[in-house]
Write an enzyme that holds these catalytic residues in place. Structure first.
Site, PDB file in Angstrom:
ATOM      1  N   ASN A  64      44.830  43.812  52.097  1.00 57.98           N
ATOM      2  CA  ASN A  64      43.458  43.531  51.666  1.00 57.98           C
ATOM      3  C   ASN A  64      43.100  44.454  50.496  1.00 57.98           C
ATOM      4  O   ASN A  64      42.898  45.656  50.682  1.00 57.98           O
ATOM      5  CB  ASN A  64      42.514  43.748  52.857  1.00 57.98           C
ATOM      6  CG  ASN A  64      41.063  43.531  52.470  1.00 57.98           C
ATOM      7  OD1 ASN A  64      40.759  43.075  51.362  1.00 57.98           O
ATOM      8  ND2 ASN A  64      40.158  43.863  53.373  1.00 57.98           N
ATOM      9  N   ASN A  91      44.331  40.575  40.234  1.00 58.69           N
ATOM     10  CA  ASN A  91      43.958  39.159  40.148  1.00 58.69           C
ATOM     11  C   ASN A  91      43.158  38.671  41.346  1.00 58.69           C
ATOM     12  O   ASN A  91      42.402  37.713  41.223  1.00 58.69           O
ATOM     13  CB  ASN A  91      45.248  38.331  39.992  1.00 58.69           C
ATOM     14  CG  ASN A  91      45.012  36.864  40.247  1.00 58.69           C
ATOM     15  OD1 ASN A  91      44.475  36.152  39.391  1.00 58.69           O
ATOM     16  ND2 ASN A  91      45.375  36.385  41.442  1.00 58.69           N
ATOM     17  N   SER A 143      36.325  36.998  34.026  1.00 59.06           N
ATOM     18  CA  SER A 143      36.007  35.578  33.903  1.00 59.06           C
ATOM     19  C   SER A 143      35.015  35.408  32.758  1.00 59.06           C
ATOM     20  O   SER A 143      34.259  36.334  32.440  1.00 59.06           O
ATOM     21  CB  SER A 143      35.356  35.098  35.204  1.00 59.06           C
ATOM     22  OG  SER A 143      34.722  33.853  35.003  1.00 59.06           O
ATOM     23  N   TYR A 156      29.175  36.976  41.745  1.00 59.27           N
ATOM     24  CA  TYR A 156      30.488  36.844  41.086  1.00 59.27           C
ATOM     25  C   TYR A 156      30.414  37.369  39.652  1.00 59.27           C
ATOM     26  O   TYR A 156      31.290  38.133  39.211  1.00 59.27           O
ATOM     27  CB  TYR A 156      30.883  35.366  41.113  1.00 59.27           C
ATOM     28  CG  TYR A 156      32.234  35.036  40.529  1.00 59.27           C
ATOM     29  CD1 TYR A 156      33.401  35.258  41.261  1.00 59.27           C
ATOM     30  CD2 TYR A 156      32.349  34.468  39.260  1.00 59.27           C
ATOM     31  CE1 TYR A 156      34.638  34.930  40.729  1.00 59.27           C
ATOM     32  CE2 TYR A 156      33.583  34.141  38.727  1.00 59.27           C
ATOM     33  CZ  TYR A 156      34.726  34.362  39.463  1.00 59.27           C
ATOM     34  OH  TYR A 156      35.955  34.036  38.932  1.00 59.27           O
ATOM     35  N   ALA A 157      29.362  36.989  38.917  1.00 61.43           N
ATOM     36  CA  ALA A 157      29.212  37.430  37.520  1.00 61.43           C
ATOM     37  C   ALA A 157      29.097  38.951  37.455  1.00 61.43           C
ATOM     38  O   ALA A 157      29.681  39.583  36.569  1.00 61.43           O
ATOM     39  CB  ALA A 157      27.991  36.769  36.893  1.00 61.43           C
ATOM     40  N   ALA A 158      28.344  39.530  38.404  1.00 61.01           N
ATOM     41  CA  ALA A 158      28.194  40.992  38.423  1.00 61.01           C
ATOM     42  C   ALA A 158      29.548  41.658  38.665  1.00 61.01           C
ATOM     43  O   ALA A 158      29.900  42.648  38.009  1.00 61.01           O
ATOM     44  CB  ALA A 158      27.201  41.401  39.509  1.00 61.01           C
ATOM     45  N   SER A 159      30.334  41.086  39.593  1.00 60.57           N
ATOM     46  CA  SER A 159      31.650  41.683  39.873  1.00 60.57           C
ATOM     47  C   SER A 159      32.563  41.579  38.656  1.00 60.57           C
ATOM     48  O   SER A 159      33.294  42.513  38.330  1.00 60.57           O
ATOM     49  CB  SER A 159      32.298  41.017  41.099  1.00 60.57           C
ATOM     50  OG  SER A 159      32.743  39.693  40.802  1.00 60.57           O
ATOM     51  N   LYS A 160      32.504  40.451  37.957  1.00 61.11           N
ATOM     52  CA  LYS A 160      33.411  40.226  36.827  1.00 61.11           C
ATOM     53  C   LYS A 160      32.979  41.013  35.594  1.00 61.11           C
ATOM     54  O   LYS A 160      33.811  41.416  34.780  1.00 61.11           O
ATOM     55  CB  LYS A 160      33.502  38.724  36.524  1.00 61.11           C
ATOM     56  CG  LYS A 160      34.160  37.914  37.648  1.00 61.11           C
ATOM     57  CD  LYS A 160      35.591  38.375  37.876  1.00 61.11           C
ATOM     58  CE  LYS A 160      36.298  37.638  38.977  1.00 61.11           C
ATOM     59  NZ  LYS A 160      37.675  38.109  39.198  1.00 61.11           N
ATOM     60  N   ILE A 189      39.717  27.249  34.988  1.00 57.04           N
ATOM     61  CA  ILE A 189      41.139  27.060  35.296  1.00 57.04           C
ATOM     62  C   ILE A 189      41.222  26.235  36.576  1.00 57.04           C
ATOM     63  O   ILE A 189      40.572  26.568  37.573  1.00 57.04           O
ATOM     64  CB  ILE A 189      41.860  28.418  35.492  1.00 57.04           C
ATOM     65  CG1 ILE A 189      41.577  29.378  34.320  1.00 57.04           C
ATOM     66  CG2 ILE A 189      43.363  28.208  35.692  1.00 57.04           C
ATOM     67  CD1 ILE A 189      42.013  28.924  32.960  1.00 57.04           C
TER      68      ILE A 189
HETATM   69  P1  NAP Z   1      42.401  31.225  44.469  1.00 57.85           P
HETATM   70  O1  NAP Z   1      43.195  30.009  44.162  1.00 57.85           O
HETATM   71  O2  NAP Z   1      41.262  31.127  45.416  1.00 57.85           O
HETATM   72  O3  NAP Z   1      43.402  32.389  44.955  1.00 57.85           O
HETATM   73  C1  NAP Z   1      42.898  33.657  45.302  1.00 57.85           C
HETATM   74  C2  NAP Z   1      44.039  34.593  45.635  1.00 57.85           C
HETATM   75  O4  NAP Z   1      43.491  35.884  45.964  1.00 57.85           O
HETATM   76  C3  NAP Z   1      44.835  34.150  46.850  1.00 57.85           C
HETATM   77  O5  NAP Z   1      46.182  34.535  46.667  1.00 57.85           O
HETATM   78  C4  NAP Z   1      44.205  34.958  47.985  1.00 57.85           C
HETATM   79  O6  NAP Z   1      45.086  35.189  49.096  1.00 57.85           O
HETATM   80  C5  NAP Z   1      43.933  36.255  47.262  1.00 57.85           C
HETATM   81  N1  NAP Z   1      42.914  37.080  47.900  1.00 57.85           N
HETATM   82  C6  NAP Z   1      41.653  36.726  48.257  1.00 57.85           C
HETATM   83  N2  NAP Z   1      41.029  37.781  48.826  1.00 57.85           N
HETATM   84  C7  NAP Z   1      41.926  38.810  48.830  1.00 57.85           C
HETATM   85  C8  NAP Z   1      41.897  40.140  49.298  1.00 57.85           C
HETATM   86  N3  NAP Z   1      40.796  40.669  49.861  1.00 57.85           N
HETATM   87  N4  NAP Z   1      43.001  40.917  49.157  1.00 57.85           N
HETATM   88  C9  NAP Z   1      44.116  40.413  48.583  1.00 57.85           C
HETATM   89  N5  NAP Z   1      44.212  39.154  48.133  1.00 57.85           N
HETATM   90  C10 NAP Z   1      43.130  38.375  48.264  1.00 57.85           C
HETATM   91  O7  NAP Z   1      41.758  31.840  43.123  1.00 57.85           O
HETATM   92  P2  NAP Z   1      42.167  31.595  41.583  1.00 57.85           P
HETATM   93  O8  NAP Z   1      41.371  30.460  41.058  1.00 57.85           O
HETATM   94  O9  NAP Z   1      43.633  31.596  41.419  1.00 57.85           O
HETATM   95  O10 NAP Z   1      41.551  32.914  40.911  1.00 57.85           O
HETATM   96  C11 NAP Z   1      42.336  34.096  40.694  1.00 57.85           C
HETATM   97  C12 NAP Z   1      41.501  35.089  39.895  1.00 57.85           C
HETATM   98  O11 NAP Z   1      41.089  34.520  38.656  1.00 57.85           O
HETATM   99  C13 NAP Z   1      40.213  35.509  40.609  1.00 57.85           C
HETATM  100  O12 NAP Z   1      39.950  36.868  40.356  1.00 57.85           O
HETATM  101  C14 NAP Z   1      39.166  34.648  39.962  1.00 57.85           C
HETATM  102  O13 NAP Z   1      37.888  35.232  40.035  1.00 57.85           O
HETATM  103  C15 NAP Z   1      39.691  34.590  38.526  1.00 57.85           C
HETATM  104  N6  NAP Z   1      39.189  33.439  37.765  1.00 57.85           N
HETATM  105  C16 NAP Z   1      39.440  32.154  38.164  1.00 57.85           C
HETATM  106  C17 NAP Z   1      38.961  31.104  37.412  1.00 57.85           C
HETATM  107  C18 NAP Z   1      39.204  29.674  37.778  1.00 57.85           C
HETATM  108  O14 NAP Z   1      38.665  28.805  37.076  1.00 57.85           O
HETATM  109  N7  NAP Z   1      40.009  29.372  38.770  1.00 57.85           N
HETATM  110  C19 NAP Z   1      38.223  31.362  36.249  1.00 57.85           C
HETATM  111  C20 NAP Z   1      37.990  32.672  35.877  1.00 57.85           C
HETATM  112  C21 NAP Z   1      38.489  33.703  36.632  1.00 57.85           C
HETATM  113  P3  NAP Z   1      45.152  34.110  50.336  1.00 57.85           P
HETATM  114  O15 NAP Z   1      45.925  32.933  49.795  1.00 57.85           O
HETATM  115  O16 NAP Z   1      45.874  34.824  51.413  1.00 57.85           O
HETATM  116  O17 NAP Z   1      43.736  33.765  50.667  1.00 57.85           O
END
Ligand code: NAP
Length: 248
Positions: A64, A91, A143, A156-160, A189
């Site tokens: 975690n 990530n 993001s 989410y915006a605050a965290s990013k 994405i």
């Molecule tokens: P996703 O498909 O929901 O995958 C999230 C990943 O993070 C999964 O591998 C999940 O593991 C893992 N995770 C979640 N909570 C965790 C924790 N507490 N400790 C360790 N691992 C954890 O998300 P995604 O779309 O690929 O996004 C990846 C990153 O890109 C994120 O930071 C997101 O904010 C950022 N992002 C995404 C987009 C978009 O459009 N998709 C746009 C901008 C930024 P499990 O599989 O075990 O749950």
């Protein structure tokens, strides 16, 4: 050309979506990969198999990222298993969207812990190793929403946005030791995170993007390869938008 040969990378949240895409492209570029996940044991094990055909060392860890002590233990274990850490990709991330009016304290705190505190936890945990090695590349996944805000995503915006401030500060603190810290700001994405949205919203997003499509995990992964590799040796403290022109 393999750009990451001989480098060891930790990728948090590698079991799905963008993190999985980064692991796949890093493996093609010759990196040894330690990736984490929160609960997806099966996907993590099958990704380990999928990546091992590239002849690199692969190991998944259930950890975690929001937990300080687990992050310390994870890095210790990776060092025992791999011997070094050259690249950290922060990530892992979650969303818990709601208008402020309906957002509970728990949903605010949880998103900050998983998305932002995790970046502190992991950066802190690898710092000593990278300082000793006098090299390292840290890549933090922000993001487009962290740059410009988004209604319904204030947590989410605050965290990013927090990630951007943190990353730039670390670039200033650790630059003299050849440790680089950069941000990637993906736009829209298409992953499981965005699959939660309804199709109409997705179409509106796609049409508003200058390149007229959502991005793929591979699009983000290619930018990560650049920032992880020595091709970006003189680049630190930057934000690279991978968004099809959304912020133009
Ligand atoms: P996703 O498909 O929901 O995958 C999230 C990943 O993070 C999964 O591998 C999940 O593991 C893992 N995770 C979640 N909570 C965790 C924790 N507490 N400790 C360790 N691992 C954890 O998300 P995604 O779309 O690929 O996004 C990846 C990153 O890109 C994120 O930071 C997101 O904010 C950022 N992002 C995404 C987009 C978009 O459009 N998709 C746009 C901008 C930024 P499990 O599989 O075990 O749950």
């Amino acid at each position: 050309m393999k750009l990451l040969e001989g480098k060891t990378a930790i990728i948090t949240g590698g079991s799905r979506g963008i993190g999985k895409g980064i692991a796949l492209v890093f493996a093609q570029h010759g990196a040894n990969i330690a990736f984490t996940y929160s609960s997806s044991v099966e996907s993590a094990k099958s990704l380990e198999k999928e990546l091992s055909i590239h002849g690199v060392k692969i190991q998944s860890y259930q950890s975690n990222a929001a937990d300080y002590n687990e992050s310390q233990d994870l890095v210790e274990n990776v060092l025992t298993d791999f011997g070094s850490i050259d690249v950290l990709v922060n990530n892992a991330g979650i969303t818990k969207d709601n208008l402020l009016m309906r957002m509970g304290e728990e949903d605010f705190d949880k998103v900050i812990e998983v998305n932002l505190k995790s970046v502190f936890n992991m950066t802190k945990a690898v710092q000593r190793t990278m300082l000793k090695q006098r090299k390292g590349s840290i890549i933090n996944m922000s993001s487009v929403v962290g740059v410009k805000g988004n209604a319904g995503q204030s947590n989410y915006a605050a965290s990013k946005a927090g990630i951007i401030g943190f990353s730039k500060s670390i670039a200033l603190e650790l630059g003299s030791r050849n440790i680089r810290s950069n941000v990637i700001a993906p736009g829209f994405i298409e992953t499981e995170m965005t699959a939660k949205l309804d199709e109409k919203t997705v179409d509106i997003w796609r049409n508003s993007i200058p390149l007229k499509r959502g991005g793929s995990p591979e699009d983000v992964a290619n930018a990560c390869v650049f920032l992880a590799s020595d091709l970006s040796a003189y680049i630190t403290g930057q934000i690279l938008n991978v968004d099809g022109g959304m912020l133009t």
